[in-house]
Design an enzyme around this catalytic site. Sequence first.
Site, short mmCIF file in Angstrom:
data_model
loop_
_atom_site.label_atom_id
_atom_site.label_comp_id
_atom_site.label_asym_id
_atom_site.label_seq_id
_atom_site.Cartn_x
_atom_site.Cartn_y
_atom_site.Cartn_z
CD GLU A 1 10.44 14.87 10.56
OE1 GLU A 1 10.76 14.39 9.46
OE2 GLU A 1 11.25 15.13 11.46
CG ASP B 1 0.22 -6.42 2.06
OD1 ASP B 1 1.02 -5.66 2.62
OD2 ASP B 1 -0.15 -7.51 2.56
CG ASP C 1 -1.12 4.03 9.26
OD1 ASP C 1 -1.77 3.49 8.39
OD2 ASP C 1 -0.84 5.24 9.25
CD GLU D 1 0.51 4.40 0.74
OE1 GLU D 1 -0.47 3.84 1.25
OE2 GLU D 1 1.44 4.84 1.41
CB THR E 1 6.77 13.05 5.31
OG1 THR E 1 6.72 12.61 6.67
CG2 THR E 1 7.86 12.33 4.57
CG ASP F 1 5.06 11.05 15.32
OD1 ASP F 1 4.69 9.94 14.91
OD2 ASP F 1 4.31 12.04 15.38
CE LYS G 1 -7.56 1.64 21.10
NZ LYS G 1 -8.87 1.63 20.48
C1 LIG Z 1 1.18 7.34 8.36
S1 LIG Z 1 1.38 7.15 6.65
C2 LIG Z 1 3.02 7.80 6.37
C3 LIG Z 1 3.27 8.19 4.96
C4 LIG Z 1 4.68 8.68 4.63
N1 LIG Z 1 5.68 7.63 4.78
C5 LIG Z 1 5.05 9.90 5.42
O1 LIG Z 1 6.04 9.86 6.16
O2 LIG Z 1 4.37 10.92 5.28
C6 LIG Z 1 1.61 5.40 6.49
C7 LIG Z 1 1.29 4.91 5.10
O3 LIG Z 1 1.68 3.54 5.00
C8 LIG Z 1 0.74 2.88 4.15
N2 LIG Z 1 0.79 1.46 4.46
C9 LIG Z 1 0.65 0.89 5.69
N3 LIG Z 1 0.75 -0.44 5.60
C10 LIG Z 1 0.95 -0.73 4.28
C11 LIG Z 1 1.13 -1.93 3.55
N4 LIG Z 1 1.13 -3.12 4.16
N5 LIG Z 1 1.31 -1.85 2.22
C12 LIG Z 1 1.32 -0.64 1.60
N6 LIG Z 1 1.16 0.53 2.24
C13 LIG Z 1 0.99 0.49 3.56
C14 LIG Z 1 -0.60 3.55 4.49
O4 LIG Z 1 -1.52 3.44 3.43
C15 LIG Z 1 -0.17 4.98 4.75
O5 LIG Z 1 -0.34 5.81 3.62
#
Ligand SMILES: C[S@@+](CC[C@H](N)C(=O)[O-])C[C@H]1O[C@@H](n2cnc3c(N)ncnc32)[C@H](O)[C@@H]1O
Length: 206
Positions: free
Chosen positions: A189, A95, A118, A68, A186, A154, A122
């Site tokens: 969701e 990353d 995420d 994360e 989660t 979703d 767009k």
């Molecule tokens: C929308 S959240 C979903 C979190 C979790 N998987 C859930 O279902 O509740 C997406 C997460 O992915 C992490 N994330 C996105 N791209 C990432 C990357 N390249 N490396 C590490 N974390 C990443 C973001 O920081 C964010 O906390």
Amino acid sequence: MNDLKKPKFYSNHRYRQDQKKEKYSESHNNLKELLINGQLNIVDIGFGTGTSTKQLSSSDKNNYIGIESYMQGINNLKKYIKKNKIENMCVFHGDAIEIVNEKLPDSSIDQILIFFPDPWPKNKHHKRRIINLYTLNLFFKKLKKGGLLHFATDHIMYAYNTKNMFEKFTGQKILFNSNRRKRPITNYERRGLRRKNFVFDLIIKK
Ligand SMILES: C[S@@+](CC[C@H](N)C(=O)[O-])C[C@H]1O[C@@H](n2cnc3c(N)ncnc32)[C@H](O)[C@@H]1O
């Protein structure tokens, strides 16, 4: 051609790489020791607050590697590991693409979970999405033969975009999966369900 490049890492103001000397950090549990203890190795990419990683790791003895960039999520999971003396979990901050590439040995992983990344709805955000042909090649290199990549969202456009990408990558027809396997509910969701969004699961096997 963007599909063949590493997706742009989006810090979302929560990950301040410039404040850290190391490129990424690892929790106290040693990844190398975990990977050879004979249990399944499961990677949870972008675990957010850690709901899925916590629930999954408490339901079996498999090894969980959480990645994360969100510092609060990292601290939350590290605290949980320490407080509960969890031994089957290892957490990385940074990353995910770089960490998967540099820290995970090839053909060592049984499952890669990517739940509600995420969506970047767009068009101009496409290059930031975590699934493209570059990352699929990378993830498959790290999976063992028979290993699974499980993606859930979703966001309908992201779901179809990923389905197309999976089909392009595997050369096979891929259907949305009606079986969520052990995917816990989660916060993301729950938020989607409150908005009456449908949740799409896509699973491909190496
Ligand atoms: C929308 S959240 C979903 C979190 C979790 N998987 C859930 O279902 O509740 C997406 C997460 O992915 C992490 N994330 C996105 N791209 C990432 C990357 N390249 N490396 C590490 N974390 C990443 C973001 O920081 C964010 O906390």
